[in-house]
Write an enzyme that holds these catalytic residues in place. Sequence first.
Site, PDB file in Angstrom:
ATOM      1  N   ASP A   1      51.795  55.904 -72.725  1.00 23.91           N
ATOM      2  CA  ASP A   1      50.452  56.003 -73.439  1.00 23.91           C
ATOM      3  C   ASP A   1      49.621  57.205 -72.694  1.00 23.91           C
ATOM      4  O   ASP A   1      49.026  56.801 -71.607  1.00 23.91           O
ATOM      5  CB  ASP A   1      49.775  54.836 -73.263  1.00 23.91           C
ATOM      6  CG  ASP A   1      50.282  53.722 -73.986  1.00 23.91           C
ATOM      7  OD1 ASP A   1      51.575  53.425 -73.868  1.00 23.91           O
ATOM      8  OD2 ASP A   1      49.700  52.848 -74.796  1.00 23.91           O
TER       9      ASP A   1
ATOM     10  N   ASN B   1      46.015  56.814 -76.986  1.00 27.53           N
ATOM     11  CA  ASN B   1      45.053  56.737 -76.492  1.00 27.53           C
ATOM     12  C   ASN B   1      44.502  58.381 -75.896  1.00 27.53           C
ATOM     13  O   ASN B   1      43.675  58.593 -75.102  1.00 27.53           O
ATOM     14  CB  ASN B   1      45.154  55.939 -75.050  1.00 27.53           C
ATOM     15  CG  ASN B   1      45.442  54.525 -75.376  1.00 27.53           C
ATOM     16  OD1 ASN B   1      46.486  54.186 -74.832  1.00 27.53           O
ATOM     17  ND2 ASN B   1      44.633  53.798 -75.958  1.00 27.53           N
TER      18      ASN B   1
ATOM     19  N   HIS C   1      45.890  51.435 -81.227  1.00 26.26           N
ATOM     20  CA  HIS C   1      44.622  52.419 -81.400  1.00 26.26           C
ATOM     21  C   HIS C   1      44.912  53.720 -82.346  1.00 26.26           C
ATOM     22  O   HIS C   1      44.080  54.372 -82.693  1.00 26.26           O
ATOM     23  CB  HIS C   1      44.376  53.106 -80.119  1.00 26.26           C
ATOM     24  CG  HIS C   1      43.616  52.030 -79.014  1.00 26.26           C
ATOM     25  ND1 HIS C   1      42.323  51.624 -79.420  1.00 26.26           N
ATOM     26  CD2 HIS C   1      44.203  51.322 -78.026  1.00 26.26           C
ATOM     27  CE1 HIS C   1      41.916  50.822 -78.379  1.00 26.26           C
ATOM     28  NE2 HIS C   1      42.933  50.734 -77.596  1.00 26.26           N
TER      29      HIS C   1
ATOM     30  N   HIS D   1      55.286  48.311 -78.600  1.00 22.59           N
ATOM     31  CA  HIS D   1      53.711  48.290 -78.188  1.00 22.59           C
ATOM     32  C   HIS D   1      53.242  46.648 -78.245  1.00 22.59           C
ATOM     33  O   HIS D   1      52.914  46.316 -79.406  1.00 22.59           O
ATOM     34  CB  HIS D   1      53.107  49.284 -79.244  1.00 22.59           C
ATOM     35  CG  HIS D   1      51.789  49.753 -78.569  1.00 22.59           C
ATOM     36  ND1 HIS D   1      51.576  50.604 -77.759  1.00 22.59           N
ATOM     37  CD2 HIS D   1      50.324  49.112 -78.757  1.00 22.59           C
ATOM     38  CE1 HIS D   1      50.347  50.864 -77.191  1.00 22.59           C
ATOM     39  NE2 HIS D   1      49.825  49.960 -78.145  1.00 22.59           N
TER      40      HIS D   1
ATOM     41  N   HIS E   1      49.856  49.705 -69.940  1.00 19.83           N
ATOM     42  CA  HIS E   1      49.357  50.852 -69.155  1.00 19.83           C
ATOM     43  C   HIS E   1      49.685  50.837 -67.699  1.00 19.83           C
ATOM     44  O   HIS E   1      48.996  51.456 -67.051  1.00 19.83           O
ATOM     45  CB  HIS E   1      47.749  50.968 -69.537  1.00 19.83           C
ATOM     46  CG  HIS E   1      47.381  51.550 -70.771  1.00 19.83           C
ATOM     47  ND1 HIS E   1      46.244  52.100 -71.158  1.00 19.83           N
ATOM     48  CD2 HIS E   1      48.204  51.694 -72.062  1.00 19.83           C
ATOM     49  CE1 HIS E   1      46.134  52.416 -72.164  1.00 19.83           C
ATOM     50  NE2 HIS E   1      47.252  52.295 -72.834  1.00 19.83           N
TER      51      HIS E   1
HETATM   52 FE   LIG Z   1      47.650  52.354 -74.801  1.00 21.87          FE
HETATM   53 FE   LIG Z   2      47.658  49.756 -77.256  1.00 22.57          FE
END
Ligand SMILES: [Fe+2]
Ligand SMILES: [Fe+2]
Length: 264
Positions: free
Chosen positions: A8, A40, A68, A156, A183
């Site tokens: 990410d 992101n 996202h 994810h 993350h």
């Molecule tokens: Fe992310």
């Molecule tokens: Fe995410």
Amino acid sequence: MNILFVGDVFGSAGRHIVHEHLPHVVESNEVDLLIINGENAAGGFGITPSIAEEFFDMGAHVITTGNHIWDKKEIFEYMNVPVGSHGRGRRILRPANYAQGTPGFGVYQGALPTGQDYAVINLQGRVFMSSCDDPFRKADELLKQITAKVILLDFHAEATSEKVAIGWHLDGRVTAVLGTHTHIPTADERILPKGTAHQTDVGMSGPYDSVIGVEAELALKRFLTGMPGKFEPAKGNPKMCATLVGCDGGTGRAHSIKRFMLGE
Ligand SMILES: [Fe+2]
Ligand SMILES: [Fe+2]
């Protein structure tokens, strides 16, 4: 063949650190297939067409995303391409187990200039995430249609258990199952018994002096007070997290997996 997956990318700090390290990582590891998770990349929330173009210009074959994906609405039109297309808009994925009728696609099958076929699948978990279709059965369904032997899944998801479970579910059926979304890179990279490379989370490519990318002060304020507030992307201590998978292009089975965390 060698596959590099970049975790990410978060905000401008993430984009800059990837820009700095990606070329030499790709060159020194003779990377054939490059995949970047860009959910992101635009200020921490979503991805814009110009940032997607930036990643493709850097050599990405496919961009994966996650929860996202819809944060920047400009991306809807960019992803709205016909199924048979191999253009850039076709090669940015949203999770395949989203509701039917949402823009874009969750799987891409293509070929490298060498003729090597590959497929990339993006799926989202259901534990501690907003609702979507069953990712396990969706994976089974997609695998029936994919003819490539080299297949990478970006899973994810939030829960470690779900991410580990899907690795076992797909062992021997895909080349790699790499986790994104939390993350934080995990130290559990391994080759499962039937030849699937697995890692629970590749980790963020972004600012680590933060709370998973967000300015620590702002995230802390929310934890301490429960009050809403705007989250801003942090800048400090950027690292690029990526995982390199070595595999046999003929069988699609993985033989090596190595994680990277590269900083300034
Ligand atoms: Fe992310
Ligand atoms: Fe995410």
